[in-house]
Write a protein that holds these residues in place. Sequence first.
Motif, short mmCIF file in Angstrom:
data_model
loop_
_atom_site.label_atom_id
_atom_site.label_comp_id
_atom_site.label_asym_id
_atom_site.label_seq_id
_atom_site.Cartn_x
_atom_site.Cartn_y
_atom_site.Cartn_z
N MET A 628 -14.65 25.13 -14.12
CA MET A 628 -14.52 24.86 -12.69
C MET A 628 -13.17 24.20 -12.40
SD MET A 628 -16.96 22.73 -10.11
CE MET A 628 -15.93 21.27 -10.12
N TRP A 629 -12.84 23.17 -13.21
CA TRP A 629 -11.51 22.56 -13.10
C TRP A 629 -10.48 23.33 -13.93
CZ3 TRP A 629 -8.49 19.45 -10.45
CH2 TRP A 629 -9.07 18.59 -9.51
N GLY A 630 -10.95 24.10 -14.89
CA GLY A 630 -10.04 24.93 -15.67
C GLY A 630 -9.12 24.16 -16.58
N ILE A 631 -9.54 22.98 -17.04
CA ILE A 631 -8.69 22.14 -17.89
C ILE A 631 -9.01 22.41 -19.35
CG2 ILE A 631 -7.98 19.79 -18.45
CD1 ILE A 631 -8.88 18.93 -15.66
N GLN A 632 -8.06 22.99 -20.06
CA GLN A 632 -8.24 23.28 -21.47
C GLN A 632 -6.93 23.04 -22.22
OE1 GLN A 632 -10.55 26.63 -22.75
NE2 GLN A 632 -11.38 27.02 -20.72
N PRO A 633 -7.02 22.64 -23.49
CA PRO A 633 -5.78 22.44 -24.26
C PRO A 633 -5.04 23.76 -24.43
CG PRO A 633 -7.70 22.31 -25.70
CD PRO A 633 -8.22 22.36 -24.31
N LYS A 634 -3.77 23.76 -24.09
CA LYS A 634 -2.95 24.95 -24.30
C LYS A 634 -2.39 24.97 -25.70
CE LYS A 634 0.98 27.50 -22.36
NZ LYS A 634 2.08 27.48 -21.35
N THR A 635 -2.09 23.79 -26.23
CA THR A 635 -1.66 23.65 -27.61
C THR A 635 -2.59 22.66 -28.30
OG1 THR A 635 -0.10 21.88 -27.06
CG2 THR A 635 0.75 24.14 -27.06
N PRO A 636 -2.73 22.74 -29.61
CA PRO A 636 -3.67 21.86 -30.33
C PRO A 636 -3.37 20.38 -30.07
CG PRO A 636 -2.93 23.63 -31.75
CD PRO A 636 -2.10 23.72 -30.51
N GLY A 637 -4.45 19.61 -29.86
CA GLY A 637 -4.30 18.19 -29.63
C GLY A 637 -3.85 17.82 -28.24
N PHE A 638 -3.87 18.76 -27.30
CA PHE A 638 -3.48 18.52 -25.91
C PHE A 638 -2.02 18.11 -25.77
CE2 PHE A 638 -8.01 18.41 -24.64
CZ PHE A 638 -7.93 19.05 -23.42
N GLY A 639 -1.14 18.62 -26.66
CA GLY A 639 0.29 18.41 -26.41
C GLY A 639 0.67 19.03 -25.08
N GLU A 640 0.10 20.20 -24.81
CA GLU A 640 0.23 20.86 -23.52
C GLU A 640 -1.16 21.21 -23.03
OE1 GLU A 640 3.24 23.97 -23.10
OE2 GLU A 640 3.96 23.42 -25.09
N VAL A 641 -1.34 21.15 -21.74
CA VAL A 641 -2.63 21.44 -21.13
C VAL A 641 -2.45 22.57 -20.12
CG1 VAL A 641 -2.35 19.71 -19.30
CG2 VAL A 641 -4.64 20.45 -19.96
N SER A 642 -3.48 23.38 -19.98
CA SER A 642 -3.51 24.42 -18.96
C SER A 642 -4.60 24.07 -17.96
CB SER A 642 -3.78 25.79 -19.59
OG SER A 642 -3.84 26.80 -18.61
N ILE A 643 -4.27 24.13 -16.68
CA ILE A 643 -5.23 23.80 -15.62
C ILE A 643 -5.29 24.96 -14.63
CG2 ILE A 643 -5.85 22.16 -13.81
CD1 ILE A 643 -4.40 20.00 -15.35
N ASN A 644 -6.46 25.57 -14.54
CA ASN A 644 -6.65 26.74 -13.69
C ASN A 644 -7.96 26.58 -12.92
OD1 ASN A 644 -6.75 29.27 -12.53
ND2 ASN A 644 -7.18 30.36 -14.43
N PRO A 645 -7.96 25.78 -11.85
CA PRO A 645 -9.21 25.46 -11.16
C PRO A 645 -9.79 26.63 -10.38
CG PRO A 645 -7.34 24.48 -10.02
CD PRO A 645 -6.81 25.08 -11.27
N TYR A 678 -4.16 19.20 -4.58
CA TYR A 678 -4.54 18.76 -5.93
C TYR A 678 -3.63 17.62 -6.35
CZ TYR A 678 -7.24 23.09 -6.52
OH TYR A 678 -8.14 24.10 -6.39
N SER A 679 -4.23 16.62 -6.97
CA SER A 679 -3.47 15.56 -7.61
C SER A 679 -3.85 15.55 -9.08
CB SER A 679 -3.76 14.20 -6.97
OG SER A 679 -3.13 13.16 -7.69
N ILE A 680 -2.90 15.81 -9.94
CA ILE A 680 -3.14 15.87 -11.38
C ILE A 680 -2.30 14.80 -12.06
CG2 ILE A 680 -3.16 17.30 -13.44
CD1 ILE A 680 -4.87 18.50 -11.25
N GLU A 681 -2.95 13.85 -12.71
CA GLU A 681 -2.23 12.82 -13.46
C GLU A 681 -2.43 13.06 -14.95
OE1 GLU A 681 -1.92 7.96 -14.03
OE2 GLU A 681 -3.05 8.80 -12.34
N LEU A 682 -1.34 13.40 -15.61
CA LEU A 682 -1.37 13.62 -17.04
C LEU A 682 -0.97 12.34 -17.77
CD1 LEU A 682 0.31 17.13 -17.51
CD2 LEU A 682 -2.09 16.58 -17.06
N PRO A 683 -1.58 12.07 -18.91
CA PRO A 683 -1.15 10.91 -19.69
C PRO A 683 0.25 11.12 -20.24
CG PRO A 683 -2.75 12.20 -20.92
CD PRO A 683 -2.69 12.79 -19.55
N ALA A 684 0.88 10.04 -20.66
CA ALA A 684 2.20 10.14 -21.27
C ALA A 684 2.14 11.05 -22.49
CB ALA A 684 2.68 8.75 -21.69
N ASN A 685 3.26 11.70 -22.75
CA ASN A 685 3.40 12.58 -23.92
C ASN A 685 2.60 13.87 -23.80
OD1 ASN A 685 5.25 12.14 -26.00
ND2 ASN A 685 3.64 11.96 -27.54
#
Length: 713
Positions: A628-645, A678-685
């Motif tokens: 529903m929010w479409g938040i999944q790790p794009k790279t292992p360990g969430f170095g990059e995230v993909s968001i497709n709500p 949409y407001s998306i706050e990603l953690p550092a790194n």
Amino acid sequence: MKRNLQFLSIALLTITLIILEACVSSEYSEPPTGLTVECIREPQFTKIIDSQPEFSWIVPQNAVLQTAYQILVASSKDLIDNDKADIWDSGNVSSANSGNVEFGGESLAENTSYFWKVRITDKHNRQSAYSEVQQFTTGAFGDKISSSNFFRIENIKPRSFHRNEDASFFADFGKDAFGTLQIHCSSSSAKTLTIRLGEKLKDGAIDREPGGTIRFAELKMDVVPGVTDYQIELVPDERNTKSVAVALPDSFPVIMPFRYLEIDGAENLQADDVTQLAYFYYFNDNAGSFSSSDSILNQVWDLCKYSQKATSFAGYYVDGDRERIPYEADAYLNQLSHYSVDNEYSIARKTIEYFMDFPTWPTEWQLHVALLFYQDYMYTGNTELIEKYYEPLKYKTLMELEDEDGFISTKSPKLNGEVMAHLGFADTTQRVRDIVDWPQAGGWGAQGEDDGFVFRPINTVVNAMYFRNMEILTEFAELLGKTDEAADFKKRAAKVKKSINQKLYNKEKGYYADGIGTDHGSVHANMFPLAFGVVPEEYKKAVGDYIKTRGVACSVYGAQYLMEAVYEAGADNYALELMNATHDRSWYNMIKVGSTITMEAWDMKYKPNSDWNHAWGAAPANIIPRYMWGIQPKTPGFGEVSINPQMGNLTSSSLELPTLKGKIIADFKQINKNELVYSIELPANMSGEFISEYSNESIELEPGKNEIVLHPN
């Protein structure tokens, strides 16, 4: 005078710069937080059984990005407090990696306590202070990789408490939990209390014949003068304490799931006199959250989230309370939902290792093992399990059963004792059997949950899962540098995908048949190919439309893949209808009948022997953030995230998703029909991409807050 003013201006400017520099310097002195060893947040309460453990930490938000780190490991608190590392000093390492940094010193000693801390350098080359010190203790280094975290006991007081007309006492602890009971009770003479515990009510009292494997217990407890505090002694259940069940720690009393309490024979009790001692694995209640404009969806989320905590008592993902046995499919659904509400990974890792030695019989359950490995890899970035179990994992894909068309079949003469031994079965006379969904028609007088699936030697569900297994093994082989094997797996994936679409898809009717030799197209034969990426883009709408015609013709287990499929088809409004439905094949029905943990089945009439504490029924806990929010790790360990709500007709939603790098905080509001914010706050790194059907290109996301405004029309 002018010259004096110039000097004054320069002086003021200098002072301002000094102040600003001090502020910036102070701002970036914030140290890393969220330290873990082996992905375990409080390793001092467990034993680390890896002689070269991995360290992870959360980069402070105001650092934005990490460019370097330094880890110190010492043998005593005094040494580490004085920045002395007699065990290992990594030195200043130029790296953005803040997860799974392997210990680089000489091997650690067994059964020894150590202390570590870390500091980082940010993207402006400013070094932070050291983190707080974290202690960890090693155990005996064995052949297993994963180590357990620890258990907690919560002392829960009643939400409501009253005395009945017959002088008995009744307590409702608010939620079902695995535990036992403490009573504070005094008496001037010896007496015997009758105590009843249960999960279900009937006519305002505990249901003494709740049906299925819904729990009820009645026992006697003697009260004597001079003794005021008692803990009841429950009788062990014969089925969930067999040799095949997961054994609870020796320190545990006998526990059972219960929400309600009745006591007969007590003179005078208050609410504070009774305590539910609830046993949980380590769980952070505040790690993940969700709310939306849909009140039913919010209740469903709360039910599914709590189910992860409540069923954690065994330290493994088990099938609820009836058998207390890990099953691969149950565990995978549990893993997805657990990772979505808490950044706790040790239960899943322990369970994965368990399956390598103790497999269960369904064909599809074997095909879930690679899925378990993959999600652990994507959410943690850790490769140890893959490295250790790569060879036996290949057998779990059932690739030994492949035919000339790329299909696998359990009716193949290739399925023999040797294959069963490769799968890990001690009894090699056993054979895996296709299951599709559970229960199948006829079991326990139930109608079955497989939508009339016609079992054929070549089975669409099994082969859709096999395709996904081959994709995963391709990635794992590439990761390990096994290029020839990667090419072979990739070829196998392409071959079975082509065969499924050529031999099992009915272009005229727009659906997949259950197998070769039948025209019947169950919801399962269509939702599994969609969920696992078999369906070409040009077929997706037709298959999605066909799935809608079948309704909820699957179990709570199958609902995981039904939900994934409808989102893959872009049918977000239909997906929302499934999650906030109120009929008897819905998550809300579980709430309506009185359960506070997801049930094994939609309703008792669909599986008469089912229980009220089964985490495999909690799919929305992961579907909401992942689809529903479409938040999944794009790279292992969430170095990059993909968001497709895909929000459907929600007008607002907020989510906090825990990751090893910190929380992703997301908020959505529909201002009007032509403005979505949409407001998306990603953690550092962490960086990422935001994808929407209302935008021609993906939107780049940076650490920190990202504001996105979309115009659908």
